[in-house]
Structures are given as C-alpha cells and as structure tokens.
Design a protein around this motif. Structure first.
Motif, PDB file in Angstrom:
ATOM      1  N   LEU A  48       0.825  -1.347  -0.064  1.00 10.92           N
ATOM      2  CA  LEU A  48       0.036   0.158   0.133  1.00 10.92           C
ATOM      3  C   LEU A  48       0.669   1.112   0.096  1.00 10.92           C
ATOM      4  O   LEU A  48       0.310   2.310  -0.510  1.00 10.92           O
ATOM      5  N   ASN A  49       2.176   1.149   0.245  1.00 10.84           N
ATOM      6  CA  ASN A  49       3.119   2.337   0.471  1.00 10.84           C
ATOM      7  C   ASN A  49       3.475   2.443  -1.106  1.00 10.84           C
ATOM      8  O   ASN A  49       4.032   3.779  -1.423  1.00 10.84           O
ATOM      9  N   ASP A  51     -13.038   1.453  -0.256  1.00 10.09           N
ATOM     10  CA  ASP A  51     -13.989   2.392  -0.661  1.00 10.09           C
ATOM     11  C   ASP A  51     -13.239   3.602  -0.933  1.00 10.09           C
ATOM     12  O   ASP A  51     -12.425   4.029  -0.426  1.00 10.09           O
ATOM     13  N   PRO A  52     -13.891   4.270  -2.201  1.00 13.49           N
ATOM     14  CA  PRO A  52     -13.161   5.530  -2.601  1.00 13.49           C
ATOM     15  C   PRO A  52     -12.515   6.582  -1.448  1.00 13.49           C
ATOM     16  O   PRO A  52     -11.877   7.114  -1.649  1.00 13.49           O
ATOM     17  N   GLN A  53     -13.604   6.707  -0.601  1.00 17.08           N
ATOM     18  CA  GLN A  53     -13.398   7.974   0.181  1.00 17.08           C
ATOM     19  C   GLN A  53     -12.415   7.369   0.996  1.00 17.08           C
ATOM     20  O   GLN A  53     -11.519   8.124   1.448  1.00 17.08           O
ATOM     21  N   ARG A  91      -8.576   8.846   1.820  1.00 18.89           N
ATOM     22  CA  ARG A  91      -8.033   9.366   3.510  1.00 18.89           C
ATOM     23  C   ARG A  91      -6.715   8.626   3.484  1.00 18.89           C
ATOM     24  O   ARG A  91      -5.696   9.269   3.925  1.00 18.89           O
ATOM     25  N   LEU A  92      -6.545   7.517   2.963  1.00 19.85           N
ATOM     26  CA  LEU A  92      -5.276   6.743   3.526  1.00 19.85           C
ATOM     27  C   LEU A  92      -4.204   7.557   2.504  1.00 19.85           C
ATOM     28  O   LEU A  92      -3.183   7.396   2.947  1.00 19.85           O
ATOM     29  N   ILE A  93      -4.631   7.494   1.196  1.00 22.02           N
ATOM     30  CA  ILE A  93      -3.510   8.302   0.232  1.00 22.02           C
ATOM     31  C   ILE A  93      -3.248   9.632   0.867  1.00 22.02           C
ATOM     32  O   ILE A  93      -1.814   9.947   1.009  1.00 22.02           O
ATOM     33  N   ALA A  94      -4.112  10.330   1.560  1.00 23.01           N
ATOM     34  CA  ALA A  94      -3.633  11.575   2.123  1.00 23.01           C
ATOM     35  C   ALA A  94      -2.695  11.385   3.344  1.00 23.01           C
ATOM     36  O   ALA A  94      -1.715  12.103   3.683  1.00 23.01           O
ATOM     37  N   THR A  95      -3.185  10.343   4.210  1.00 26.06           N
ATOM     38  CA  THR A  95      -2.097  10.162   5.148  1.00 26.06           C
ATOM     39  C   THR A  95      -0.802   9.566   4.692  1.00 26.06           C
ATOM     40  O   THR A  95       0.295  10.005   5.320  1.00 26.06           O
ATOM     41  N   ARG A  96      -0.759   8.743   3.526  1.00 23.36           N
ATOM     42  CA  ARG A  96       0.426   8.201   3.039  1.00 23.36           C
ATOM     43  C   ARG A  96       1.328   9.403   2.792  1.00 23.36           C
ATOM     44  O   ARG A  96       2.456   9.452   2.929  1.00 23.36           O
ATOM     45  N   ASP A 138      -2.026   0.399  11.951  1.00 23.11           N
ATOM     46  CA  ASP A 138      -2.907   1.522  12.788  1.00 23.11           C
ATOM     47  C   ASP A 138      -3.716   2.265  11.714  1.00 23.11           C
ATOM     48  O   ASP A 138      -4.905   2.738  12.228  1.00 23.11           O
ATOM     49  N   ASP A 139      -2.956   2.880  10.650  1.00 19.06           N
ATOM     50  CA  ASP A 139      -3.835   3.613   9.615  1.00 19.06           C
ATOM     51  C   ASP A 139      -4.937   2.928   8.927  1.00 19.06           C
ATOM     52  O   ASP A 139      -5.966   3.743   8.668  1.00 19.06           O
ATOM     53  N   LEU A 140      -4.559   1.740   8.795  1.00 16.98           N
ATOM     54  CA  LEU A 140      -5.809   1.115   8.268  1.00 16.98           C
ATOM     55  C   LEU A 140      -6.921   0.740   9.157  1.00 16.98           C
ATOM     56  O   LEU A 140      -8.193   0.832   8.851  1.00 16.98           O
ATOM     57  N   ALA A 141      -6.654   0.519  10.405  1.00 17.29           N
ATOM     58  CA  ALA A 141      -7.371   0.126  11.656  1.00 17.29           C
ATOM     59  C   ALA A 141      -8.124   1.576  11.791  1.00 17.29           C
ATOM     60  O   ALA A 141      -9.530   1.447  11.999  1.00 17.29           O
TER      61      ALA A 141
END
Length: 83
Positions: free
Chosen positions: A13-14, A26-28, A32-37, A46-49
């Motif tokens: 995922l990185n 889910d696209p939303q 958010r995961l991409i913004a965090t990355r 933890d980010d996934l959780a």
C-alpha cells in the motif's frame, strides 16, 4: 488503465497507485489513506485500522503490505525530498 496480477500477489500500500487503492477500498477511505500516506510518507496497520479497512481476501491473510520500519523511514525521506 488495467493491471493483471497473479492470483496470489502481495500489494504494498505504500507503493500502490491511487487508482488501485480506490479499487481495494471504498474510494473515500482510499482518498484518506492516500492523504495520510502523502503526509507521513507511509501507511501503517494502525492507519488501516483507523479507517476501519481490512486487507481484501481472507481475514488475516497478510497479503497487504504496509512495509517494514526501515522501508517506512526511507519512504518518509523520499516523500519529504519530493516536496
């Protein structure tokens, strides 16, 4: 865009593209995961959780990779260098 992967393939995922992330989650939540990355240079379990997402496929399959600590530090350095 289409990518064909073998049936049993780990996905980092990185390194995953935003398009792949949107297919996996889910696209939303993917956004958010991409913004965090982008902000911290890597994703952790933890980010996934926090987004309440699990790896696609069998629970606990571990096929989604978030990277090792050295890889996360390296990714963070690369991310900062690109800014």
């Amino acid at each position: 865009m289409a990518t064909a992967l073998p049936g049993d393939t780990a996905i980092n995922l990185n390194a995953a593209t935003p398009e792949l992330m949107a297919v996996l989650f889910d696209p939303q939540k993917a956004a958010r995961l991409i913004a965090t990355r982008n902000r911290q240079g890597y994703l952790s379990k933890d980010d996934l959780a926090r987004e309440d997402v699990t790896a696609p496929g069998a629970p606990g399959s571990g096929r989604i990779i978030t990277g090792s600590a050295p890889a996360r530090r390296s990714a963070a350095r690369c991310s900062r260098a690109r800014r």
